[in-house]
Design an enzyme around this catalytic site. Sequence first.
Site, PDB file in Angstrom:
ATOM      1  N   CYS A 102      19.355   6.769  -1.860  1.00  0.00           N
ATOM      2  CA  CYS A 102      20.558   5.938  -1.773  1.00  0.00           C
ATOM      3  C   CYS A 102      21.517   6.482  -0.717  1.00  0.00           C
ATOM      4  O   CYS A 102      22.133   5.714   0.030  1.00  0.00           O
ATOM      5  CB  CYS A 102      21.244   5.876  -3.136  1.00  0.00           C
ATOM      6  SG  CYS A 102      22.657   4.755  -3.198  1.00  0.00           S
ATOM      7  N   CYS A 200      22.542   5.790 -11.971  1.00  0.00           N
ATOM      8  CA  CYS A 200      23.495   4.737 -12.335  1.00  0.00           C
ATOM      9  C   CYS A 200      22.848   3.480 -12.894  1.00  0.00           C
ATOM     10  O   CYS A 200      23.365   2.873 -13.827  1.00  0.00           O
ATOM     11  CB  CYS A 200      24.373   4.394 -11.137  1.00  0.00           C
ATOM     12  SG  CYS A 200      23.502   3.703  -9.712  1.00  0.00           S
TER      13      CYS A 200
END
Length: 356
Positions: A102, A200
């Site tokens: 990410c 997340c």
Amino acid sequence: MRVAVGMSGGVDSSVTALLMKEKGHEVIGVTLRFHTIEACEVEGTHNVCCSPKDVQDAARVSQKLGIPHLTFDWERIFKERVIDYFVEEYSRGRTPNPCAVCNREVKTGYFARYLRAVADIDRLATGHYARIEEDPSFGRVIKRGTDRKRDQSYFLALVRREDLDLLEFPLGNMTKEEVRELARSYGLEVADKRDSQEVCFLMGKSPGEYLEKIVGLREGEIRHVSGKTLGRHSGIYNFTIGQRRGLGISYSKPLYVVDIDASTNTVFVGEEEYLYNDKLYVRELNLHVPMERWEDVSAQIRYRHSPVRVESVKRTSDGYEVKFREEVRGITPGQVVAFYSGDILLGGGIIEAYKE
């Protein structure tokens, strides 16, 4: 200097915005929204960042600091570049590091380039506990954070070298408690907000629970390295190299996951001795410092792993062979290997294999 601050709604990014404003920069708070559902709470622990609640917190902090705040809905980009990668890697019997990917593909390196192109932003500042400095020998480099317990440089090993010129990490010389104290002194309401503890998008689930919802049950065999079948599993995504608990089998000695073969849907277990290897292989290396200038190199194969001294890094026909000066426990395909010289992050890559 025009600085965008990646604001997740937590204390780290909020103090980052505060510090950038205190330095006199023109600061804009920017938040990437990856989820359209609310963050979950599991046994009182905040498990998700970038939820709608976090977007609201980031906006409130921006208002208090007197800086503009923008939100980008990047749920599709995040799914395509991180979640789909995560699912594919587990389906291959590997254990990916979605946070490192990410940082390269979405919220750090790529986002900095995006902001430079569309908004003429000079730098993107984030709340990473790492330092980015001008080194007299190597130019702009990433270094370990001063607070070694919080150091996040490992997660930045895949960020492209050219993106370093676009990044700032103001918290690199601070401890977490210093960050919280500064937030309290300025009356920021997120000063004591809990940190996100999980990947997340898992929403409090284990990787296995999350993947079972997506790919379903995929039963297969659990075999000892000797070839003996010891039991069955409900999906290779429930296992990672070095795992001991939750195997669902009995044996006369403690056993660990030592290999995962996605082609046969088989999990291989063995005694602890089978977890040790002195080599690993990567297909590509992301270099922050040219390899010919590497000296006194150590490598970190997991976030919480102690660095191990590297004997050599050799080019092969399809990648690189990394040889250590001692055997290393639990080398895991899919994880990131980060290379250091002292505190300087030299680069990194994704582990392809630990044996030829």
